[in-house]
Design an enzyme around this catalytic site. Structure first.
Site, short mmCIF file in Angstrom:
data_model
loop_
_atom_site.label_atom_id
_atom_site.label_comp_id
_atom_site.label_asym_id
_atom_site.label_seq_id
_atom_site.Cartn_x
_atom_site.Cartn_y
_atom_site.Cartn_z
N GLN A 71 0.81 -1.21 0.00
CA GLN A 71 0.00 0.00 0.00
C GLN A 71 0.85 1.26 0.00
O GLN A 71 2.03 1.24 0.33
CB GLN A 71 -0.89 0.03 1.25
CG GLN A 71 -1.68 -1.23 1.50
CD GLN A 71 -2.29 -1.28 2.88
OE1 GLN A 71 -2.17 -0.33 3.67
NE2 GLN A 71 -2.96 -2.39 3.19
N HIS A 101 -0.14 5.45 1.36
CA HIS A 101 -1.17 6.33 1.92
C HIS A 101 -0.88 7.78 1.52
O HIS A 101 0.28 8.18 1.43
CB HIS A 101 -1.20 6.24 3.44
CG HIS A 101 -1.54 4.87 3.97
ND1 HIS A 101 -2.54 4.10 3.42
CD2 HIS A 101 -1.02 4.15 4.98
CE1 HIS A 101 -2.62 2.95 4.09
NE2 HIS A 101 -1.70 2.95 5.03
N GLU A 141 1.39 6.46 9.81
CA GLU A 141 1.14 5.45 10.84
C GLU A 141 2.45 4.91 11.38
O GLU A 141 3.55 5.27 10.93
CB GLU A 141 0.30 4.31 10.26
CG GLU A 141 0.96 3.55 9.12
CD GLU A 141 -0.02 2.59 8.43
OE1 GLU A 141 -1.21 2.93 8.33
OE2 GLU A 141 0.43 1.52 7.98
N HIS A 183 4.45 0.12 1.79
CA HIS A 183 4.55 -0.70 3.00
C HIS A 183 3.50 -1.81 3.00
O HIS A 183 2.48 -1.73 2.30
CB HIS A 183 4.36 0.16 4.25
CG HIS A 183 2.97 0.72 4.36
ND1 HIS A 183 2.58 1.87 3.71
CD2 HIS A 183 1.87 0.28 5.03
CE1 HIS A 183 1.30 2.12 3.98
NE2 HIS A 183 0.85 1.16 4.78
N ARG A 204 -4.11 0.46 -2.63
CA ARG A 204 -3.45 -0.81 -2.88
C ARG A 204 -2.72 -0.77 -4.22
O ARG A 204 -3.32 -0.45 -5.25
CB ARG A 204 -4.46 -1.96 -2.94
CG ARG A 204 -5.20 -2.26 -1.67
CD ARG A 204 -5.95 -3.59 -1.80
NE ARG A 204 -6.97 -3.69 -0.78
CZ ARG A 204 -8.26 -3.54 -1.00
NH1 ARG A 204 -8.70 -3.30 -2.22
NH2 ARG A 204 -9.13 -3.64 -0.01
#
Length: 320
Positions: free
Chosen positions: A95, A97, A114, A171, A191
């Site tokens: 993925q 983000h 994150e 990641h 994705r």
């Protein structure tokens, strides 16, 4: 109000999930493919409920909207953080983000930076962490030609490791790993590779977001820098993993008694990963144990931990 807020987790079934959340923490999970426990969440896709005190039964998002004084009158339309436990029985999709601006324009919510604290890792477990492309054009070309082994970086993983995953980083949590994730309150995931898995419910490959991944990836990859620090507070060893713009994450190894002052005006999120201890706030004593998740609102200025436990904590950063 000078008491902690205990939260009831919300569970999400995932194609890559398993039974680890039940086996490790004793949670009542909905199925044998449960991937996530949203432990401290005000996100509309899974808001956690308050379990105790005068606000028992309220959703965290409602509490944020109606009692902002518990959070230092912090600004922002949404509670900015989300704490999860992820059980990766299989590899998660690879993925990327977005940052706040891209997510606001295209998704109508926060971006997602994150981090992961590794609770469990089977021998040989690995993460997908970064990529090897030097330009955005090379990145796009390698995706379209499915040169995954050439493109993706992997790193070995062990219990107790910590990884920071800023927006724009390629990641994925690998199979056999359980992590506590601290993140911005966002459910946006792009994705770029899903190992050609078929969703059993639909009989189709899961949707990919190749152009969004190309748009938002950081190129070239740069290893994140952590401001790691360690110190003792009485019988508690404190490890600061990171203090960044959106959140700070720390570990509390409780092996005795430690008295803490909260003097920065920021609330704390605490998750008990192992053991049990007593949380003392004024004259009140609360027993906290493995699997508990709680918030210390800004109305609490001091607290004491006593016992033997491992706690992962976080607090909002200056940009949260």
């Amino acid at each position: 109000m000078a008491e902690p807020l205990f939260l009831e987790p919300v569970f999400h079934e995932k194609i890559w999930g398993g039974t680890g959340l039940r086996d490790e923490f004793g949670y009542d999970i909905p199925s044998d493919h449960t991937g996530e426990a949203w432990a401290i969440s005000a996100h509309p896709h899974g808001p956690a409920s308050i379990k105790n005190g005068p606000y028992q039964g309220m959703k965290l998002n409602e509490l944020w909207d109606q009692h902002r004084e518990l959070f230092g009158n912090a600004k922002g339309d949404v509670f900015p953080l989300l704490t999860k436990i992820l059980d990766a029985n299989q590899d998660l999709s690879v993925q990327v983000h977005p940052d706040n601006e891209y997510a606001r324009i295209h998704e109508g919510e926060l971006g997602k930076t994150e981090s992961w604290y590794v609770i469990k890792a089977k021998p040989g477990a690995k993460l997908y962490y970064g990529h090897n492309a030097q330009t955005r054009e090379e990145f796009a070309d390698m995706i379209h030609h499915k040169e995954w082994k050439k493109l993706l970086r992997t790193v070995p993983v062990h219990e107790g490791d910590f990884f920071y995953v800023p927006h724009g980083m390629v990641h994925a949590v690998g199979a056999g790993i359980m992590v506590l994730e601290t993140q911005q309150s966002s459910d946006t995931t792009y994705r770029m590779y899903d190992f050609d898995r078929v969703d059993k419910k639909t009989g189709k490959l899961r949707q990919l977001h190749l152009q969004q991944s190309i748009d938002t990836v950081e190129v070239p990859f740069k290893m994140p820098k952590l401001n790691h620090k360690e110190w003792d507070v009485g019988g508690v060893h404190v490890t600061q993993f990171v203090m960044a713009e959106y959140f700070g994450v720390f570990k509390l190894d409780v092996a005795g008694c430690g008295d803490f002052a909260i003097d920065d005006g920021k609330y704390r999120l605490l998750s008990v990963i192992d053991g049990e201890c007593k949380l003392k706030i004024g004259d009140q004593v609360y027993d906290i144990k493995k699997g508990d998740h709680l918030i210390l609102p800004t109305t609490i200025s001091r607290y004491t931990l006593e016992g033997k436990a491992l706690i992962i904590g976080s607090k909002p950063g200056d940009e949260a």
